[in-house]
Write a protein that holds these residues in place. Structure first.
Motif: not given
Length: 88
Positions: A48, A86, A88
């Motif tokens: 992220c 990462c 969502r």
């Protein structure tokens, strides 16, 4: 005239009670969401961070040095799979 006034007062009272109930429900939902928020760690956190750093306009901030170094040290074909970590 008295019936209209009574009906109006009754309708306003019901509306006020519903509005308070809705506000309380919204507060409870917000609190539940706040309690369920989890802090990322490990590969998910790094992935992220990399995505955010790549989205930076202009020069990335200094916090991006380590995540971008990690990205550039990876084999190019492994990058998409790593960034997919990462959530969502």
């Amino acid at each position: 005239m008295k019936k209209i006034l009574t009906s109006t007062i009754l309708a306003i009272s019901i509306f006020a009670i519903n509005a308070n109930a809705n506000e309380e429900q919204i507060r409870q939902q917000a609190q539940q969401k706040a309690n369920s928020v989890k802090t990322l760690s490990g590969d998910a956190k790094t992935a992220c961070q990399i995505i955010l750093c790549l989205a930076a306009v202009g020069t990335p901030p200094t916090q991006c040095i380590k995540p971008l170094d990690i990205l550039h040290s990876m084999k190019p074909w492994k990058r998409p799979g790593f960034l997919a970590k990462c959530p969502r």
